[in-house]
Design a protein around this motif. Structure first.
Motif, PDB file in Angstrom:
ATOM      1  N   SER A  90      50.456 -87.038 -24.577  1.00  0.00           N
ATOM      2  CA  SER A  90      50.032 -85.562 -24.674  1.00  0.00           C
ATOM      3  C   SER A  90      48.572 -85.226 -24.822  1.00  0.00           C
ATOM      4  O   SER A  90      47.708 -86.338 -25.362  1.00  0.00           O
ATOM      5  N   VAL A  91      48.036 -84.062 -24.957  1.00  0.00           N
ATOM      6  CA  VAL A  91      46.712 -84.009 -25.248  1.00  0.00           C
ATOM      7  C   VAL A  91      46.301 -84.542 -26.782  1.00  0.00           C
ATOM      8  O   VAL A  91      45.425 -85.276 -26.910  1.00  0.00           O
ATOM      9  N   GLY A  92      47.210 -84.116 -27.585  1.00  0.00           N
ATOM     10  CA  GLY A  92      46.843 -84.352 -29.068  1.00  0.00           C
ATOM     11  C   GLY A  92      47.035 -85.720 -29.394  1.00  0.00           C
ATOM     12  O   GLY A  92      46.521 -86.244 -30.214  1.00  0.00           O
ATOM     13  N   GLU A  93      48.001 -86.527 -28.376  1.00  0.00           N
ATOM     14  CA  GLU A  93      48.087 -87.925 -28.891  1.00  0.00           C
ATOM     15  C   GLU A  93      47.011 -88.621 -28.230  1.00  0.00           C
ATOM     16  O   GLU A  93      46.669 -89.896 -28.781  1.00  0.00           O
ATOM     17  N   ASN A  94      46.305 -88.247 -27.222  1.00  0.00           N
ATOM     18  CA  ASN A  94      45.170 -88.841 -26.647  1.00  0.00           C
ATOM     19  C   ASN A  94      44.165 -88.856 -27.745  1.00  0.00           C
ATOM     20  O   ASN A  94      43.509 -89.836 -27.901  1.00  0.00           O
ATOM     21  N   LEU A  95      43.935 -87.632 -28.496  1.00  0.00           N
ATOM     22  CA  LEU A  95      42.867 -87.332 -29.326  1.00  0.00           C
ATOM     23  C   LEU A  95      43.155 -88.488 -30.694  1.00  0.00           C
ATOM     24  O   LEU A  95      42.106 -88.923 -31.203  1.00  0.00           O
ATOM     25  N   ALA A  96      44.594 -88.508 -31.101  1.00  0.00           N
ATOM     26  CA  ALA A  96      44.880 -89.365 -32.188  1.00  0.00           C
ATOM     27  C   ALA A  96      44.791 -90.585 -32.135  1.00  0.00           C
ATOM     28  O   ALA A  96      44.651 -91.510 -32.937  1.00  0.00           O
ATOM     29  N   PHE A  97      44.876 -91.052 -30.826  1.00  0.00           N
ATOM     30  CA  PHE A  97      44.955 -92.571 -30.511  1.00  0.00           C
ATOM     31  C   PHE A  97      43.904 -93.294 -31.260  1.00  0.00           C
ATOM     32  O   PHE A  97      43.991 -94.440 -31.692  1.00  0.00           O
ATOM     33  N   PRO A  98      42.613 -92.940 -31.080  1.00  0.00           N
ATOM     34  CA  PRO A  98      41.738 -93.693 -31.797  1.00  0.00           C
ATOM     35  C   PRO A  98      41.641 -93.682 -33.425  1.00  0.00           C
ATOM     36  O   PRO A  98      41.072 -94.520 -33.910  1.00  0.00           O
ATOM     37  N   GLU A 127      47.724 -79.168 -28.413  1.00  0.00           N
ATOM     38  CA  GLU A 127      48.096 -80.550 -28.739  1.00  0.00           C
ATOM     39  C   GLU A 127      49.288 -81.043 -27.863  1.00  0.00           C
ATOM     40  O   GLU A 127      49.316 -82.330 -27.788  1.00  0.00           O
ATOM     41  N   ASN A 128      50.304 -80.152 -27.699  1.00  0.00           N
ATOM     42  CA  ASN A 128      51.451 -80.629 -27.124  1.00  0.00           C
ATOM     43  C   ASN A 128      51.458 -80.752 -25.470  1.00  0.00           C
ATOM     44  O   ASN A 128      52.492 -80.930 -24.637  1.00  0.00           O
ATOM     45  N   ARG A 129      50.257 -80.193 -24.870  1.00  0.00           N
ATOM     46  CA  ARG A 129      50.102 -79.996 -23.505  1.00  0.00           C
ATOM     47  C   ARG A 129      49.985 -81.400 -22.800  1.00  0.00           C
ATOM     48  O   ARG A 129      49.660 -82.412 -23.239  1.00  0.00           O
ATOM     49  N   ALA A 130      50.792 -81.456 -21.512  1.00  0.00           N
ATOM     50  CA  ALA A 130      50.682 -82.764 -20.678  1.00  0.00           C
ATOM     51  C   ALA A 130      49.232 -82.941 -20.099  1.00  0.00           C
ATOM     52  O   ALA A 130      48.796 -81.793 -19.566  1.00  0.00           O
ATOM     53  N   VAL A 131      48.814 -83.952 -20.235  1.00  0.00           N
ATOM     54  CA  VAL A 131      47.353 -84.347 -19.414  1.00  0.00           C
ATOM     55  C   VAL A 131      47.508 -83.869 -18.058  1.00  0.00           C
ATOM     56  O   VAL A 131      46.583 -83.388 -17.452  1.00  0.00           O
ATOM     57  N   GLN A 132      48.655 -84.117 -17.308  1.00  0.00           N
ATOM     58  CA  GLN A 132      48.726 -83.894 -15.920  1.00  0.00           C
ATOM     59  C   GLN A 132      48.613 -82.478 -15.452  1.00  0.00           C
ATOM     60  O   GLN A 132      48.254 -82.377 -14.266  1.00  0.00           O
ATOM     61  N   GLY A 133      49.045 -81.448 -16.494  1.00  0.00           N
ATOM     62  CA  GLY A 133      48.795 -80.098 -16.107  1.00  0.00           C
ATOM     63  C   GLY A 133      47.462 -79.446 -16.351  1.00  0.00           C
ATOM     64  O   GLY A 133      47.358 -78.401 -16.351  1.00  0.00           O
ATOM     65  N   LEU A 134      46.731 -80.363 -16.730  1.00  0.00           N
ATOM     66  CA  LEU A 134      45.272 -79.701 -17.271  1.00  0.00           C
ATOM     67  C   LEU A 134      44.396 -79.692 -15.995  1.00  0.00           C
ATOM     68  O   LEU A 134      44.340 -80.461 -14.825  1.00  0.00           O
ATOM     69  N   SER A 135      43.243 -78.668 -15.926  1.00  0.00           N
ATOM     70  CA  SER A 135      42.350 -78.629 -14.963  1.00  0.00           C
ATOM     71  C   SER A 135      41.350 -79.664 -14.993  1.00  0.00           C
ATOM     72  O   SER A 135      41.184 -80.486 -16.424  1.00  0.00           O
ATOM     73  N   GLY A 136      40.530 -80.151 -13.873  1.00  0.00           N
ATOM     74  CA  GLY A 136      39.614 -81.007 -14.161  1.00  0.00           C
ATOM     75  C   GLY A 136      38.576 -80.754 -15.381  1.00  0.00           C
ATOM     76  O   GLY A 136      38.219 -81.569 -16.135  1.00  0.00           O
ATOM     77  N   GLY A 137      38.133 -79.301 -15.590  1.00  0.00           N
ATOM     78  CA  GLY A 137      37.424 -79.177 -16.610  1.00  0.00           C
ATOM     79  C   GLY A 137      38.123 -79.247 -18.013  1.00  0.00           C
ATOM     80  O   GLY A 137      37.466 -79.727 -18.909  1.00  0.00           O
ATOM     81  N   GLN A 138      39.268 -78.937 -18.089  1.00  0.00           N
ATOM     82  CA  GLN A 138      39.920 -79.116 -19.334  1.00  0.00           C
ATOM     83  C   GLN A 138      40.169 -80.640 -19.638  1.00  0.00           C
ATOM     84  O   GLN A 138      39.982 -81.194 -20.979  1.00  0.00           O
ATOM     85  N   LYS A 139      40.212 -81.490 -18.563  1.00  0.00           N
ATOM     86  CA  LYS A 139      40.320 -82.815 -19.153  1.00  0.00           C
ATOM     87  C   LYS A 139      39.109 -83.381 -19.518  1.00  0.00           C
ATOM     88  O   LYS A 139      39.116 -84.147 -20.476  1.00  0.00           O
ATOM     89  N   ARG A 140      37.982 -82.940 -18.930  1.00  0.00           N
ATOM     90  CA  ARG A 140      36.661 -83.200 -19.436  1.00  0.00           C
ATOM     91  C   ARG A 140      36.388 -83.001 -20.771  1.00  0.00           C
ATOM     92  O   ARG A 140      35.750 -83.658 -21.595  1.00  0.00           O
ATOM     93  N   ARG A 141      36.984 -81.774 -21.062  1.00  0.00           N
ATOM     94  CA  ARG A 141      36.828 -81.242 -22.400  1.00  0.00           C
ATOM     95  C   ARG A 141      37.607 -82.069 -23.316  1.00  0.00           C
ATOM     96  O   ARG A 141      37.128 -82.510 -24.591  1.00  0.00           O
ATOM     97  N   VAL A 142      38.952 -82.460 -23.085  1.00  0.00           N
ATOM     98  CA  VAL A 142      39.569 -83.336 -23.925  1.00  0.00           C
ATOM     99  C   VAL A 142      38.679 -84.715 -24.203  1.00  0.00           C
ATOM    100  O   VAL A 142      38.816 -85.370 -25.100  1.00  0.00           O
ATOM    101  N   GLY A 143      38.394 -85.345 -22.945  1.00  0.00           N
ATOM    102  CA  GLY A 143      37.367 -86.395 -23.023  1.00  0.00           C
ATOM    103  C   GLY A 143      36.429 -86.427 -24.178  1.00  0.00           C
ATOM    104  O   GLY A 143      35.880 -87.285 -24.760  1.00  0.00           O
ATOM    105  N   ILE A 144      35.543 -85.312 -23.898  1.00  0.00           N
ATOM    106  CA  ILE A 144      34.545 -85.123 -24.952  1.00  0.00           C
ATOM    107  C   ILE A 144      34.987 -84.957 -26.513  1.00  0.00           C
ATOM    108  O   ILE A 144      34.523 -85.382 -27.246  1.00  0.00           O
ATOM    109  N   ALA A 145      36.039 -84.408 -26.581  1.00  0.00           N
ATOM    110  CA  ALA A 145      36.727 -84.278 -28.021  1.00  0.00           C
ATOM    111  C   ALA A 145      37.126 -85.687 -28.286  1.00  0.00           C
ATOM    112  O   ALA A 145      36.792 -85.865 -29.687  1.00  0.00           O
ATOM    113  N   ARG A 146      37.715 -86.552 -27.544  1.00  0.00           N
ATOM    114  CA  ARG A 146      38.210 -87.434 -28.028  1.00  0.00           C
ATOM    115  C   ARG A 146      36.919 -88.770 -28.310  1.00  0.00           C
ATOM    116  O   ARG A 146      37.021 -89.317 -29.228  1.00  0.00           O
TER     117      ARG A 146
END
Length: 264
Positions: A90-98, A127-146
């Motif tokens: 999930s989005v939250g798990e991606n951020l928590a991984f590091p 936090e509980n959103r699936a990565v596959q359901g995000l838009s391109g801009g949302q994915k990039r924001r998750v990448g910046i947050a991570r």
């Protein structure tokens, strides 16, 4: 970065030099396939160069064993051009991984940090959103947050706004600047969107034919007489504030070993 060389069948970097001052945002620009992403990955310790030196806060990255390199990598965060999120998390798990790998934090502290970083990039409650359901801009924001989740002193961004519309692109660069200001980090960012990149950078460096030909504030670099620099910056207007920072950095001479056949 001092005199870094790297080849993949053909030479990519031919003695690249680059300096990023503490707390600066430096934009790395150049023509396609100039080696910008390769240089960023060498700085991050993901690729080993044939020769040269890369120091992060005084610590040498090149030639170190796995343990020493991992320790140095703990001082940086990176947002990749291909975003590189884990689709099965999930989005939250991606951020928590590091944090779970690198930081000694309790689980409740990790969850608080994840919520804080998502709020910073405008994705509160994701936090509980699936990565596959995000838009391109949302994915990039998750990448910046991570990239910023461990609050690293050094941040590397590889095309943080690739494929996005102009409005979303502007927001991405605002996020990059906000992360620097919030974390007091040093930032190196690659982008092909020069107009928006230059709105947030303190300096730019022009990479061409495997070398950084010119580095400095935009106004100084625009005065460079070098044709490749002018080609890269064609159509960019000079800012109105003069600067006394040097226009360029020296280009290292080619060492003897570079005359091997694969470097010709």
């Amino acid at each position: 970065v001092e005199r870094v060389y790297k080849s993949f069948h053909e030479p990519v970097l031919r003695g690249a030099n680059l300096t990023v001052g503490r707390g600066q945002i430096v934009g790395l620009v150049g023509p396609p396939a100039a080696g910008k992403s390769v240089l960023l990955r060498i700085i991050a310790g993901l690729i080993e160069p044939e020769a040269g030196s890369v120091k992060l806060q005084g610590a040498e990255m090149v030639g170190r064993d796995y343990g020493a390199r991992t320790a140095i990598q703990g001082s940086l965060g990176m947002a990749f051009q291909n975003i590189a999120l884990f689709d099965h998390l999930s989005v939250g798990e991606n951020l928590a991984f590091p944090l779970r790998r690198l930081a000694r934090m309790k689980e409740n502290e990790i969850l608080e940090r994840v919520a804080e970083e998502l709020e910073t990039v405008g994705l509160s409650g994701f936090e509980n959103r699936a990565v596959q359901g995000l838009s391109g801009g949302q994915k990039r924001r998750v990448g910046i947050a991570r990239a910023a989740i461990t609050h690293p002193p050094i941040l590397l961004y590889d095309e943080p706004a690739a494929g996005l519309d102009p409005v979303t692109t502007s927001r991405m660069f605002s996020l990059v600047e906000n992360q620097r200001n919030r974390l007091k980090s040093t930032v190196l960012v690659i982008s092909s969107d020069l107009d928006r990149l230059f709105e947030v950078t303190d300096e730019i460096a022009v990479l061409h034919a495997g070398r950084v030909l010119c580095q400095g504030p935009l106004r100084a670099v625009l005065r460079s007489p070098l044709a490749p620099v002018q080609e890269v910056l064609a159509g960019v207007e000079a800012p109105g504030v003069p600067s006394s920072i040097p226009e360029s950095i020296p280009v290292a001479p080619i060492p003897d070993f570079i005359h091997r056949p694969e470097f010709r």
